[in-house]
Scaffold this motif. Structure first.
Motif, short mmCIF file in Angstrom:
data_model
loop_
_atom_site.label_atom_id
_atom_site.label_comp_id
_atom_site.label_asym_id
_atom_site.label_seq_id
_atom_site.Cartn_x
_atom_site.Cartn_y
_atom_site.Cartn_z
N GLN A 89 0.83 -1.20 0.00
CA GLN A 89 0.00 0.00 0.00
C GLN A 89 0.87 1.27 0.00
N VAL A 90 1.98 1.22 0.75
CA VAL A 90 2.90 2.37 0.78
C VAL A 90 3.53 2.57 -0.59
N ILE A 91 3.96 1.45 -1.20
CA ILE A 91 4.59 1.54 -2.53
C ILE A 91 3.57 2.03 -3.56
N ASP A 92 2.35 1.55 -3.47
CA ASP A 92 1.31 2.00 -4.41
C ASP A 92 1.04 3.50 -4.27
N LYS A 93 1.07 3.98 -3.03
CA LYS A 93 0.86 5.41 -2.80
C LYS A 93 2.00 6.22 -3.42
N TYR A 94 3.21 5.70 -3.31
CA TYR A 94 4.37 6.35 -3.91
C TYR A 94 4.24 6.40 -5.44
#
Length: 696
Positions: free
Chosen positions: A488-493
């Motif tokens: 989820q963090v990577i997708d937000k990035y």
């Protein structure tokens, strides 16, 4: 670096560069031959004093048709208070214009005669060919006697000073120095205060004028005249250009004498993203210039940490491999001197390095140096002294110091004789007098979460900020929000930099960056091509220094014309992070991402994502919790002193072809801190596979 300039490429490129000629090797196996102390025949400079009190020393040297004039003003240190920085600014303002010349006119006049003219808070330096001496002194006298401070030039200098202050805030060595002074002297002492953006912004033209009118007085001045000029010529010129300078009373403030702490204290400046720790063991020292102990204490310090054969270097670098270098200094000062010992070390060995530093401080107090140590140090010490005498300016400086500090007239003539007389017992006495490991400040700038508890065995741990103010211990790292994971963090990035759809349309990226390494300008050109090809070319001094290519499976490095193939983890990490946006392919490449909570990066919460592979490769990304942008990456890299964590930070994101790229990258390389600036980014310029072909 970020998606397109990966950290491993930068680290490999810069590490290769540092080992290809920017670093020099020192042969420490050859010692200077023993010899009796040479007899020093120091020329006595001609000296005279003007009616206004200006003391002049002339050293005639006809080897080159040049003459230099160095004016030194000898006043007590100034406590600048809420306008800290105004003294330095006032010194720089001197050269920005006179009542008859603008700054540009001064610069043009200096350039026209091929001269040098610089100003500082403590004086003026000027030099030129002898045939231009009159023009030079006319300019120097105009700057000295007729300054015209303007608001426009003040504003420029304030802006420059604030920029310099900002550049130091992330420099761990600068932080260690600033905080050491603050705790050792106190912030209400001229040696303990520091300029900040707030104090510089308060500086006014009146502050500069008051400083100049108060302290630029001939009766506290010493003028060294060195070069192709006779004493008679010098007297005529100095009287012509400086006799109108008016004397005046100069304040002589007094300050409370700083004292060592009652017991050793640990001063910790927490830098959560730090890859290494800067250690400084400091304490004030009551040592006056030219005092009876000056020579003996200097020899003692040289044995302890004065160079590449000294105890600290041999222990912390050569024996234990904790650091690139370790050293110490013991400085004299008319007000208050200082002892300092320190090193920059890997985070993992911070407490061990402190222990060895303290062991060496105790050892030099508890025992006499060996006969070999003392002889070697005397030889080096004497050699450096004799070498310094080849510069005529040194003779003038010694004459001025003799007058300044009331030294015996033959102090420097007998210097080497007094060096030779020093005994091993006197070395131990100096250590016992000026070094007390039980009463020092141990200043550490590093990652508090990993080192704070380990440092408690040396003393009470107190936290300070980068400006030398005592603060509370930082809050512990927070756990990740419930239900959030690494993907989820990577997708937000990915969404923050442009989104999957936009990234998928990118076939290649070319980035040009600029920086400096040890004063040399460098340019890096980083090319990436989907799905997993990359190259990095480093150019310096007009030639290609390093070239690293990854074709997606193999990696090669060309270094100053010598090629080799990278293997193992080193190559694997590069191939994993090659290509345009490797974050899109982590899972299919066998990389596992884990969300390990949040940490502070540059004072803001950032998600910590740890990547691991089956081969044992690991690295960490930090993503700003609000913007989603990557703000830092930390990898573990091999180095001369073993593995160490190496961070690279990203900022100044700007949009190019619909995608946001960082345009400022800060890179740690051992003791160096580099700032890389993006010069140009080109997207989809049509790179070909041939550019990433590895030729055996």
């Amino acid at each position: 670096m970020k998606a397109y300039i990966k950290h491993t490429f930068l680290t490999a490129s810069l590490a290769a560069l540092v080992t290809t000629g920017f670093a020099q090797k020192l042969d420490r196996t050859k010692l200077p031959a023993d010899a009796p102390a040479p007899v020093i025949q120091l020329a006595n400079p001609e000296s005279f004093t003007l009616a206004n009190g200006l003391r002049v020393f002339v050293v005639q040297n006809n080897k080159l048709p040049r003459v230099a004039f160095n004016l030194l003003l000898d006043y007590e240190p100034i406590l600048e208070g809420e306008k800290a920085g105004y003294v330095s600014i006032a010194g720089d303002l001197l050269k920005t214009g006179t009542k008859t010349r603008t700054k540009d006119q001064i610069d043009e006049a200096v350039d026209f005669i091929g001269a040098t003219l610089s100003t500082s808070p403590t004086g003026i330096y000027a030099a030129s060919l002898k045939k231009h001496t009159n023009q030079l002194l006319e300019l120097m006298a105009d700057v000295l006697l007729n300054p015209n401070f303007t608001q426009a030039e003040l504003d420029k200098l304030k802006k420059q000073n604030i920029s310099a202050i900002a550049s130091r805030k992330d420099n761990p060595n600068a932080i260690a120095s600033l905080v050491s002074n603050a705790v050792m002297y106190g912030k209400n002492h001229p040696y303990g205060e520091t300029a900040t953006e707030e104090t510089v912004n308060k500086v006014t033209l009146e502050d500069a004028r008051t400083f100049y009118n108060t302290y630029f007085r001939p009766n506290i001045g010493y003028l060294a005249v060195v070069g192709d000029i006779t004493p008679a010529e010098a007297r005529t010129l100095v009287e012509k250009y400086f006799s109108k300078w008016q004397r005046g009373d100069v304040p002589k403030p007094t300050y409370t004498m700083p004292k060592a702490p009652e017991k050793t204290k640990i001063v910790l400046v927490d830098r959560p993203s730090a890859a290494q720790s800067v250690i400084a063991v400091v304490s004030p020292a009551e040592l006056k210039p030219g005092a009876p102990d000056a020579i003996r204490s200097s020899l003692m310090n040289d044995i302890l940490g004065g160079g590449a054969t000294a105890r600290l270097f041999m222990n912390l670098r050569e024996k234990r491999g904790y650091t690139y270098g370790a050293n110490s200094s013991l400085t004299s000062d008319r007000l208050i001197g200082r002892f300092r010992a320190g090193a920059s070390v890997r985070t993992a060995v911070t407490d061990s390095a402190v222990a060895e530093l303290m062991n060496e401080l105790r050892a030099i107090r508890e025992g006499k140096p060996s006969e070999e140590e003392l002889k070697r140090t005397k030889n080096i010490f004497s050699g450096n002294y004799v070498f310094s005498l080849e510069n005529p300016q040194t003779i003038a400086n010694y004459a001025i110091r003799t007058a300044q500090y009331g030294l015996p007239a033959d102090y420097y003539a007998n210097y080497l004789k007094n060096v030779e007389k020093v005994t091993d017992a006197e070395i131990q006495q100096m250590a016992q007098k000026f070094i007390d490991p039980s009463r020092v400040y141990i200043v550490v700038v590093g990652k508090g979460s990993e080192i704070a508890d380990k440092l408690k065995r040396f003393g009470d741990v107190e936290y300070y900020d980068t400006q030398g103010n005592k603060v509370n211990a930082p809050a512990p790292a927070k756990a990740a929000p419930v239900g959030m994971n690494a993907q989820q963090v990577i997708d937000k990035y990915i969404a923050a930099i442009g989104g999957k759809e936009a990234l998928a349309k990118v076939n290649d990226i070319t980035v040009t960056l600029t920086t400096e390494v040890q004063g040399q300008a460098m340019e890096m050109v980083r090319k990436t091509m989907s799905p997993n090809k990359s190259s990095m070319v480093v150019n310096a001094m007009g030639m290609e220094v390093v070239k690293i290519i990854s074709d997606g499976t193999k990696v090669s490095m060309m270094q100053m014309g010598q090629g080799r193939t990278l293997e193992g983890k080193e190559a694997r990490q590069i191939t994993l992070t090659s290509g345009t946006f490797p974050e899109l392919r982590m899972a299919q490449n066998g990389v596992k991402a884990t969300l390990a909570g949040t940490e502070k990066v540059n004072g803001k919460d950032a998600y910590k994502v740890v990547y691991t592979t089956d081969e044992g490769i690991t690295w960490t990304d930090f993503f700003d919790s609000e913007s989603g942008l990557r703000v830092q990456q930390i990898t573990t890299q091999p180095g001369p002193q073993g593995e160490m964590q190496v961070p690279v930070s990203f900022s100044d994101y700007k949009e190019v072809n619909g995608i946001r790229f960082p345009h400022t990258i800060q890179q740690s390389m051992g003791p160096m801190q580099l700032t890389l600036n993006v010069k140009k980014i080109e997207v989809n310029k049509g790179l070909k596979d041939a550019e990433f072909e590895i030729r055996q």
